[in-house]
Design an enzyme around this catalytic site. Structure first.
Site: not given
Ligand code: IPM
Ligand code: MG
Length: 357
Positions: A140, A191, A223, A247, A251
């Protein structure tokens, strides 16, 4: 008096933060506390007004607060802007400037929602994972990065995944300390079969692990972790990983709970803290009262616990959420067949009313 900077941001950010503040008000009144809250613009809202995703003044206000409560940033409206002034840059700036290197994303399946997930009940019942994502390093922020022209006129886009010893040490330490308060099990995700940065990651995490002999450490490739989260999520307690892997995996893990609308987060540094729902600004449902405010409300609970050490009140908020869900109230994202469909603000009211000490 505690100072909180409130940054609703864009899309459903405004709606869910509004409900989170109702909960905070309720906490104030039952616990005879006073929080000083100040609101400011961030993300697309700030771009529209000030031409930048976050102003220096807002960054300064964030640094002068005890905690920041953020909604969400982004939306199609700003997608075509140059990279440097996209709404997401506000988040990255806050994380970097406040030194928020540890992102805590608890993934706990509410007992009333075991049928809301796309996975089978027996797979997800009792899941209780804490994802600890490194938040100020890795790909990032790594340099060099950019988009360059090749000689033949085509383009080349590149980023750098980079981690230094101290960055890995501090996030690992944080994860081990947190594991001590839980089931004392850490899975470090990397990884290391491919990436040099991951080889160092694994080495440093292993070193730190020696200082925590009471915590069981294992390593897993990213993975495989993605697969195991779906196959048997109950094997995990604390997951510690890099910025990008965290990240993605957070999710994925969110879906175990039925909806990303359930997931709160805390971003902690040595001197500052920011709390925000894991979900985004969801422009498709913004302004319709359909958002789930629970992630934002649970982020307030994390704030009460991590920044203000108000453990009983944090628990009271979490119990209120659990009770309202138990009574059957559901926002659209977790509602089956339209039964007990509850709007964003109704959900906020119900939870606030339910908080007891
Ligand atoms: C998160 C989001 C952010 C990230 C974006 C909105 C910059 O996806 O907080 O997980 O990628 O960190
Ligand atoms: Mg995210």
């Amino acid at each position: 008096m505690y100072k909180i900077l409130v940054l609703p941001g864009d899309g459903i950010g405004e709606e869910v933060v509004c409900e989170a503040l109702k909960v905070l008000k309720r906490v104030e009144s039952i616990a005879h506390l006073k929080f000083e809250t100040k609101e400011a613009l961030v993300g697309g809202a700030s771009i529209d007004k000030n031409g930048v995703p976050i102003t220096e003044d807002v960054l300064k206000a964030a640094k002068n607060s005890d905690a920041v409560l953020l909604g969400a940033v982004g939306g199609q409206k700003w997608d075509q802007l140059e990279y440097k002034i996209r709404p997401e840059q506000a988040l990255l700036a806050l994380r970097k400037e406040l030194g928020l290197y540890a992102n805590l994303r608890p993934v706990a399946v509410d007992p009333s929602l075991t049928d809301a997930s796309s996975l089978k009940r027996e797979v997800i019942e009792g899941v209780d994972i804490l994802v600890v994502r490194e938040l100020t390093g890795g790909i990032y922020f790594g340099t060099p990065k950019g988009i360059e022209k090749n000689k033949d006129g085509s383009e080349r886009g590149f980023n750098t995944e980079v981690y230094s010893t101290h960055e890995i040490e501090r996030i690992a330490k944080k994860a081990f300390e947190l594991a001590r308060k839980r089931k004392r099990k850490i899975t470090s995700v990397d990884k290391a079969n491919i990436l040099e940065s991951s080889i160092l990651w694994r080495k440093v995490v292993t070193e730190i692990g020696k200082r925590f002999p009471d915590v069981q450490l294992s390593h897993i490739y990213v993975d495989n972790c993605a697969m195991q989260l779906i196959r048997n999520p109950k094997q995990f307690d604390v997951i510690v990983t890099t910025n990008l892997f965290g990240d993605i995996l957070s999710d994925e893990a969110a879906m175990l709970t039925g909806s990303i609308g359930m997931l709160p987060s805390a971003s902690l540094g040595d001197h500052h803290a920011l709390y925000e729902p894991v979900h985004g600004s969801a422009p498709d449902i913004a302004g319709k009262g359909q958002a789930n405010p629970i992630a934002a409300i649970l982020s307030v609970a994390m704030m009460l616990r991590c920044t203000f050490q108000l453990h009983d009140l944090a628990l009271a908020v979490e119990m209120a959420v659990r009770q309202v869900l138990k009574e059957g109230f559901r926002t659209a994202d977790i509602c089956q067949d339209g039964v007990n469909l509850t709007s964003c603000s109704e959900m906020g009211n119900l939870v606030a009313k339910e908080i007891k000490v």
